[in-house]
Each structure stands twice: as structure tokens, then as C-alpha cells.
Design an enzyme around this catalytic site. Structure first.
Site, mmCIF file in Angstrom:
data_model
loop_
_atom_site.group_PDB
_atom_site.id
_atom_site.type_symbol
_atom_site.label_atom_id
_atom_site.label_comp_id
_atom_site.label_asym_id
_atom_site.label_seq_id
_atom_site.Cartn_x
_atom_site.Cartn_y
_atom_site.Cartn_z
ATOM 1 N N GLU A 13 -29.713 11.035 -12.906
ATOM 2 C CA GLU A 13 -29.629 9.656 -12.846
ATOM 3 C C GLU A 13 -28.086 9.437 -12.881
ATOM 4 O O GLU A 13 -27.420 8.775 -13.726
ATOM 5 C CB GLU A 13 -30.621 8.929 -13.523
ATOM 6 C CG GLU A 13 -30.310 7.260 -13.342
ATOM 7 C CD GLU A 13 -30.852 6.139 -14.054
ATOM 8 O OE1 GLU A 13 -31.908 6.108 -14.422
ATOM 9 O OE2 GLU A 13 -29.975 5.087 -14.354
ATOM 10 N N HIS A 15 -24.624 8.356 -11.024
ATOM 11 C CA HIS A 15 -24.490 7.369 -9.841
ATOM 12 C C HIS A 15 -22.875 7.505 -9.151
ATOM 13 O O HIS A 15 -22.269 8.187 -9.824
ATOM 14 C CB HIS A 15 -24.555 5.982 -10.404
ATOM 15 C CG HIS A 15 -25.883 5.705 -10.861
ATOM 16 N ND1 HIS A 15 -26.838 5.624 -10.217
ATOM 17 C CD2 HIS A 15 -26.110 5.449 -11.922
ATOM 18 C CE1 HIS A 15 -28.093 5.329 -11.099
ATOM 19 N NE2 HIS A 15 -27.565 5.092 -12.253
ATOM 20 N N HIS A 166 -35.188 2.566 -10.205
ATOM 21 C CA HIS A 166 -34.035 2.233 -11.031
ATOM 22 C C HIS A 166 -33.932 0.976 -11.359
ATOM 23 O O HIS A 166 -34.434 -0.182 -10.439
ATOM 24 C CB HIS A 166 -32.736 2.494 -10.377
ATOM 25 C CG HIS A 166 -31.384 2.414 -11.215
ATOM 26 N ND1 HIS A 166 -30.896 1.253 -11.409
ATOM 27 C CD2 HIS A 166 -30.903 3.378 -11.856
ATOM 28 C CE1 HIS A 166 -29.827 1.658 -11.994
ATOM 29 N NE2 HIS A 166 -29.754 2.782 -12.627
ATOM 30 N N ASP A 287 -26.836 9.040 -16.643
ATOM 31 C CA ASP A 287 -26.873 7.664 -16.190
ATOM 32 C C ASP A 287 -25.085 7.477 -15.975
ATOM 33 O O ASP A 287 -24.721 6.505 -16.664
ATOM 34 C CB ASP A 287 -27.351 6.729 -17.034
ATOM 35 C CG ASP A 287 -27.558 5.245 -16.269
ATOM 36 O OD1 ASP A 287 -27.251 5.395 -15.056
ATOM 37 O OD2 ASP A 287 -27.819 3.995 -16.919
HETATM 38 MN MN MN Z 1 -28.555 3.855 -13.881
#
Ligand code: MN
Length: 324
Positions: A13, A15, A166, A287
Site C-alpha cells: 500500500e 502511494h 482503500h 502506507d
Molecule cells: Mn493508504
């Protein structure tokens, strides 16, 4: 790689941002402190030193990249959304090609046009080598249990790729957050919204119609693993007397649903997710850059796991699921 330490890892995850999508992304500014927003933009847009050295320090061999949400899911014009999603995926493919060993990708899809989204998913998987798709919550108020999205589930199942849901905001702000903006966002409402999204999918029978469908949730499964016994016990006496499922709700968590550690660096929910869903269904993620990569990497390296479990969570489960 000689600076790296800890177990070899895949993270999924993670980004990025590109200038054309900053306006969509800015809408999530209502959920976070104003200072953080400007700071992370540079990190999000970097595909070089910053990202790669953080990965190396933590022995993250591969990062599966996804656009920071909500992206085109916030677009009101369908044609624009379809066009922009392609632009995003082309850009991501180009970035991955600069570091093919280190990066992989999740497709960004314009669900406003479900057939176009299914076709774009297929194009991204077959032509660009992506691993699946990331969906940022609801699209114009519609969730993935809606019949109109059957084509997307069907295509994902045929391609044997997962859909990662998400967090995003709900279509309206429920009264229960009144006077508590701190609860509206990552502290709590995103968990409620995303967990609810997954349960809508489960209880609408999507996994009965598409038994091979694979759904990934971040944030250690958005608290759902903690609730499995109660889902099994209470759905039988729910006010949906007409509802039937082929299996117990908890069984779908062991067949169709996966969780990542994205944004949760804590042993207790990790143990719960692994015991409730199975050790083969939980995968390390950071993340990035919203969570500190060194904190996430350091935590999982010393989390209370057997070495066999650590290998599964850090690396093997993602490698198998995403065929990396
Ligand atoms: Mn995220």
C-alpha cells in the site's frame, strides 16, 4: 543493498502522486492536519532516491505502487474520469519501467463506467503487468456490492487479480461525527467506511457469485478480523431474513479476503488478523509516505512472530497472491 537490514519484504500500500491528480487528492485535506499535506507531496511525487533508499534501509525489495486517493473516483464527469485513469496508469507503467525490479503497480480505475473500468483493469494487467487494482472507497455514492460493478468482479476473477479497497470518505458526513472532526478521517471514520464497504460486498453474495474474487483491505483488515465470531452468530438473526450465503461470513475471510499491515504497526491486531483469517492472508505494507517507513519496517522485523510467520507476512504471501 548493503545498508539494508531485516527480513526481505514486499510492501503493497505504497502511494504516489502526479501533478495532474493533486486537485483530487487535495479533497482529502479535510481529513488531515494542514501542515502534513504540503510536506508529503514531494515524497509522493518522488520515484527515485528518497523512495528507494527508504526501501533499501528496510530491505523492501519491491513496492506495489498506487495513486494516493481518491483520484478519478472524485471526478463527476465520466469521460474525464476514464481518460484520466488511463493517464495515471500510463504514467505509473513508465515509472515502474525505470525500476522494474523494485516497483510494481495497482491499476487506477474509473468506476463511473464499469465496463471501461473492467477493460482498463485487463489492459493494465495484460499489457502493463500490473498486479490488480486499488479502489478508493465509494464512487459517486456507489459501493462495489452494486450490481453495476459485477463486470469488474467478473473480470478481476477471470484475470485472477485482487482488488484492494482503500479508505475514502463516505458520500455524506453522518451526524455521528458532529462536532468531532478528529474522528472524521484516519482516526476512525475511514475504518468504519472501509470495513462497511467490505461487509456490503460479503453480505451481498459477491463472493458466492465470484468464488475466486480476491479483496485486500489495509489497516490490518479495518478491525473486521476482531469481529468474525460475531458476524457468524448475529447475521443469522439479522433483519434480512431473505439473505442467504453459501458459507459462514467468517469463511469468506479465509477464502476471499486478505489484509495488509498498512498504517498499523502493532503486534496485537497483527496476531488477531493472522489467527482469525489465517497466516497466509496477512501481508506487510507501509502506507508510504503517510506512515514512517522505518517505523513500519523496524516493527515487523521485531514483531512477536515465528520466523516462518515473518517470512509469510513480510514476503511470501504477497509474492504468491500477486505472482511477483
Ligand atoms: Mn493508504
Amino acid at each position: 543493498m548493503d545498508q539494508s537490514s531485516g527480513h526481505r519484504k514486499i510492501a503493497l500500500e505504497e502511494h504516489f502522486m502526479m501533478p495532474e491528480f493533486v486537485d483530487y487528492w487535495s479533497r482529502t485535506a479535510i481529513n488531515i492536519s494542514p501542515g502534513l499535506f504540503g510536506k508529503v507531496r514531494n515524497t509522493l511525487e518522488d520515484f527515485g532516491e528518497l523512495r528507494l533508499t527508504g526501501m533499501e534501509r528496510n530491505n523492501i525489495e519491491k513496492a506495489v505502487l498506487s495513486l494516493a486517493g481518491p483520484g478519478v473516483q472524485a471526478e463527476t464527469n465520466t469521460a474525464t474520469a476514464v481518460k484520466m485513469a488511463k493517464i495515471c496508469n500510463e504514467y505509473l507503467a513508465e515509472q515502474i519501467s525505470t525500476q522494474p525490479g523494485r516497483y510494481a503497480g495497482f491499476a487506477h480505475l474509473a468506476l463511473q463506467d464499469p465496463l471501461a473500468a473492467a477493460d482498463e483493469l485487463e489492459r493494465c494487467v495484460k499489457q502493463l503487468g500490473f498486479c490488480g487494482a486499488m479502489i478508493n472507497g465509494q464512487t459517486n455514492g456507489a459501493y462495489l456490492d452494486d450490481d453495476r460493478f459485477s463486470i469488474v468482479w467478473e473480470r478481476a476473477s477471470d484475470l485472477d487479480v485482487p482488488i484492494y479497497i482503500h479508505p475514502n470518505n463516505p458520500a455524506d458526513v453522518p451526524y455521528m461525527y458532529n462536532n468531532h472532526p478528529e474522528l472524521f478521517g484516519p482516526v476512525w471514520s475511514w475504518t468504519v467506511e472501509t470495513g462497511n464497504h467490505a461487509l456490503r460486498i460479503l453480505f451481498s453474495g459477491v463472493f458466492d457469485r465470484y468464488p475466486k474474487a480476491k479483496l485486500i483491505l489495509g489497516h490490518m483488515g479495518e478491525t473486521l478480523p476482531y469481529q468474525l465470531w460475531r458476524f457468524d452468530s448475529r447475521w443469522l438473526i439479522s433483519n434480512r431474513g431473505d439473505m442467504t450465503l453459501d458459507m459462514k461470513p467468517s469463511d469468506y475471510f479465509k477464502r476471499n479476503i486478505y489484509a495488509t499491515t498498512a498504517g498499523v504497526c502493532s503486534d496485537e491486531p497483527l496476531r488477531c488478523a493472522m489467527d482469525a483469517m489465517g497466516p497466509d492472508r496477512v501481508m506487510f505494507s507501509v502506507d508510504y509516505p503517510f506512515e514512517k517507513i522505518d517505523e513500519a519496517g523496524g516493527w515487523i522485523d521485531s514483531a512477536k512472530l515465528t520466523e516462518e510467520e515473518r517470512t509469510m507476512v513480510c514476503y511470501q504471501n504477497a509474492k504468491t497472491l500477486l505472482r511477483l
